[in-house]
Design a protein around this motif. Structure first.
Motif, PDB file in Angstrom:
ATOM      1  N   GLN A  64       0.817  -1.043   0.151  1.00  0.00           N
ATOM      2  CA  GLN A  64      -0.120   0.034  -0.106  1.00  0.00           C
ATOM      3  C   GLN A  64       1.053   1.253  -0.108  1.00  0.00           C
ATOM      4  O   GLN A  64       1.842   1.517   1.002  1.00  0.00           O
ATOM      5  N   LEU A  65       0.757   2.221  -0.948  1.00  0.00           N
ATOM      6  CA  LEU A  65       1.426   3.392  -1.228  1.00  0.00           C
ATOM      7  C   LEU A  65       0.612   4.460  -0.984  1.00  0.00           C
ATOM      8  O   LEU A  65      -0.437   4.756  -1.420  1.00  0.00           O
ATOM      9  N   ARG A  66       1.228   5.316  -0.071  1.00  0.00           N
ATOM     10  CA  ARG A  66       0.752   7.002  -0.169  1.00  0.00           C
ATOM     11  C   ARG A  66       1.442   7.556  -0.883  1.00  0.00           C
ATOM     12  O   ARG A  66       2.570   7.581  -1.210  1.00  0.00           O
ATOM     13  N   LEU A  67       0.666   8.373  -1.823  1.00  0.00           N
ATOM     14  CA  LEU A  67       1.230   9.114  -3.056  1.00  0.00           C
ATOM     15  C   LEU A  67       1.327  10.569  -2.954  1.00  0.00           C
ATOM     16  O   LEU A  67       0.677  10.932  -1.909  1.00  0.00           O
ATOM     17  N   GLY A  68       2.191  11.219  -3.516  1.00  0.00           N
ATOM     18  CA  GLY A  68       2.548  12.744  -3.627  1.00  0.00           C
ATOM     19  C   GLY A  68       1.531  13.488  -4.563  1.00  0.00           C
ATOM     20  O   GLY A  68       1.823  14.518  -4.437  1.00  0.00           O
ATOM     21  N   VAL A  69       0.522  12.796  -4.843  1.00  0.00           N
ATOM     22  CA  VAL A  69      -0.340  13.252  -6.037  1.00  0.00           C
ATOM     23  C   VAL A  69      -2.032  12.971  -5.608  1.00  0.00           C
ATOM     24  O   VAL A  69      -1.763  11.637  -5.053  1.00  0.00           O
TER      25      VAL A  69
ATOM     26  N   GLY B 131      -6.902   1.825  -7.068  1.00  0.00           N
ATOM     27  CA  GLY B 131      -7.030   2.931  -5.743  1.00  0.00           C
ATOM     28  C   GLY B 131      -7.411   2.123  -4.581  1.00  0.00           C
ATOM     29  O   GLY B 131      -8.359   1.265  -4.647  1.00  0.00           O
ATOM     30  N   GLU B 132      -6.943   2.570  -3.566  1.00  0.00           N
ATOM     31  CA  GLU B 132      -7.472   2.205  -2.336  1.00  0.00           C
ATOM     32  C   GLU B 132      -8.099   3.297  -1.338  1.00  0.00           C
ATOM     33  O   GLU B 132      -9.262   3.089  -1.024  1.00  0.00           O
TER      34      GLU B 132
ATOM     35  N   TRP C 219      -3.066   0.156  -3.896  1.00  0.00           N
ATOM     36  CA  TRP C 219      -2.612  -1.033  -3.616  1.00  0.00           C
ATOM     37  C   TRP C 219      -1.954  -1.317  -4.832  1.00  0.00           C
ATOM     38  O   TRP C 219      -2.369  -1.213  -6.053  1.00  0.00           O
ATOM     39  N   LEU C 220      -0.718  -1.948  -5.017  1.00  0.00           N
ATOM     40  CA  LEU C 220       0.157  -2.432  -5.879  1.00  0.00           C
ATOM     41  C   LEU C 220       0.763  -3.473  -5.756  1.00  0.00           C
ATOM     42  O   LEU C 220       1.293  -4.222  -4.730  1.00  0.00           O
ATOM     43  N   SER C 221       1.053  -4.339  -6.739  1.00  0.00           N
ATOM     44  CA  SER C 221       1.660  -5.663  -6.872  1.00  0.00           C
ATOM     45  C   SER C 221       2.372  -5.726  -8.169  1.00  0.00           C
ATOM     46  O   SER C 221       2.305  -5.320  -9.112  1.00  0.00           O
ATOM     47  N   PRO C 222       3.830  -6.344  -7.961  1.00  0.00           N
ATOM     48  CA  PRO C 222       4.410  -6.807  -9.049  1.00  0.00           C
ATOM     49  C   PRO C 222       4.165  -8.112  -9.818  1.00  0.00           C
ATOM     50  O   PRO C 222       4.668  -8.416 -10.760  1.00  0.00           O
TER      51      PRO C 222
ATOM     52  N   GLU D 212       3.227   2.339   2.992  1.00  0.00           N
ATOM     53  CA  GLU D 212       2.776   2.509   4.317  1.00  0.00           C
ATOM     54  C   GLU D 212       2.350   0.836   4.850  1.00  0.00           C
ATOM     55  O   GLU D 212       2.367   0.587   5.997  1.00  0.00           O
ATOM     56  N   ARG D 213       2.151  -0.182   4.097  1.00  0.00           N
ATOM     57  CA  ARG D 213       1.783  -1.518   4.305  1.00  0.00           C
ATOM     58  C   ARG D 213       2.507  -2.322   3.213  1.00  0.00           C
ATOM     59  O   ARG D 213       2.665  -1.978   1.999  1.00  0.00           O
ATOM     60  N   LYS D 214       3.020  -3.550   3.748  1.00  0.00           N
ATOM     61  CA  LYS D 214       3.442  -4.469   2.761  1.00  0.00           C
ATOM     62  C   LYS D 214       3.248  -5.984   3.466  1.00  0.00           C
ATOM     63  O   LYS D 214       3.140  -6.158   4.637  1.00  0.00           O
TER      64      LYS D 214
END
Length: 379
Positions: A230-235, A255-256, A262-265, A302-304
């Motif tokens: 889980q990423l917090r973005l600057g935009v 979008g979360e 939420w992002l996964s490779p 923020e989370r992984k």
């Protein structure tokens, strides 16, 4: 344990994740069901770590009939099962660069032929749906019906329905051994001994281990580690950002909440069954791949977390009686699509082992392509 196992049962289901819980709910009105879970709480592994969505094309054309048939049960469940649906609208884009145009065309044609509501879109539509997308991402297929799934509430509803119908759930109760007898199984779960007519193997990443403990040949169910951050973005990325899936399988994100994703490779690292944890390398790969797609600044991780996604050799789910031991039932290999297919798989499998015949869209699905018999020579 939540409950002490009874001394005898008709059906012993091993694993209380989404596969086992949904089957218990479908079968308990018709058969005595004991659901056993090795962990302290059900859903600890794959089910509890899923960034789940209903995405009809996810998993490929072999999985699509099960996903399509499950939609109505997830969106408009019976009133005695849940007071509202488990889906919330999301939409999805299967995304590629200009060099991926043929792959996106093939994806679109393949699923249109299956009756999926998917449409080919170009650069303008992509830019409108993904703010900040880089110029080289020009090809996409759009699915409006993609939805998020409330996994926790769905899993709880299955467990509640199973218990209401008379099923017993025992936690901290791993299957330690099972001996075939003339009329069923003598099984040790935890420290207890149970007589069961049938064993259902819904053990996820542990499916082949459970088979071996029962003296049944494994099918080659392979667990793979999957990472999500889980990423917090600057935009100010909107919370209703589509699910964005790379056509080549290198990432997905959605979008979360406002400014968070939420992002996964989309990693698939072969591993044994265990309590999976994220690797820093996979987190870094995920972020690097995201930044090749969009110009968003990442403010914080923020989370992984990581979970195990388990596949059969042909990557389609496996459910039905073992081809050499008919009192041993497989319900395994659900990959990353086990939650969105759970209504169909549970209903179809329950009908094979003593439940009612499924109606509606689920009743029209042919279960034979998902039988373990497909792995036998000459199938």
């Amino acid at each position: 344990m939540i409950d002490k196992p009874p001394s005898a049962t008709d059906v012993l289901i091993v694993g209380a994740g989404i596969a086992g819980a949904s089957l218990a709910a479908a079968l308990a009105p018709w058969r005595r069901v004991l659901l056993v879970e090795a962990e302290e709480a059900p859903g600890y592994h794959a089910t509890g770590r899923s960034a789940a969505f209903w995405h009809e094309s996810y998993g490929g054309t072999g999985v699509q009939p099960l996903s399509a048939a499950s939609f109505e049960a997830l969106n408009n469940p019976a009133a005695d099962f849940a007071d509202r649906g488990f889906l919330s609208p999301r939409t999805a884009l299967t995304l590629g660069q200009r060099s991926d145009a043929a792959a996106v065309d093939a994806f679109t044609a393949e699923f249109l032929a299956k009756g999926v509501a998917v449409s080919r879109v170009g650069r303008a539509e992509i830019a409108a749906k993904i703010p900040g997308v880089r110029a080289e991402w020009t090809e996409a297929a759009f699915e409006a019906a993609c939805s998020d799934i409330d996994v926790g509430r769905l899993h709880t509803a299955y467990l509640r329905a199973a218990r209401r119908a008379g099923a017993t759930l025992a936690t901290r109760a791993p299957l330690r051994s099972a001996r075939r007898t003339s009329d069923g199984w003598d099984v040790t779960v935890g420290e207890e001994h149970v007589r069961a007519s049938l064993i259902v193997n819904a053990a996820g990443a542990w499916a082949d281990d459970v088979a071996a403990a029962c003296g049944v040949a494994p099918l080659g169910i392979q667990p793979y580690r999957r990472t999500v951050v889980q990423l917090r973005l600057g935009v100010p990325v909107p919370a209703d950002l589509p699910l964005v899936v790379h056509v080549g399988g290198e990432f997905y994100f959605k979008g979360e909440s406002e400014g968070r994703i939420w992002l996964s490779p989309h990693d698939e690292t072969p591993t044994g069954p265990h309590d999976a944890a994220p690797e820093e390398y996979d987190v870094a790969v995920a972020i690097d791949r995201l930044q090749s797609v969009v110009d968003w600044r990442v403010a914080a991780v923020e989370r992984k977390w990581a979970g195990l996604r388990s596949f059969a050799p042909d990557r389609n789910p496996v459910f039905g009686a073992d081809m050499t031991e008919p009192a041993f039932i497989w319900c395994a290999g659900q990959g990353g699509f086990g939650i969105q297919t759970s209504p169909a798989i549970a209903a179809l499998l329950a009908s094979q082992i003593g439940g009612s015949q499924p109606a509606g869209a689920i009743g029209k699905v042919d279960p034979r392509p998902y039988s373990p018999a497909r792995f036998a020579k000459g199938f």
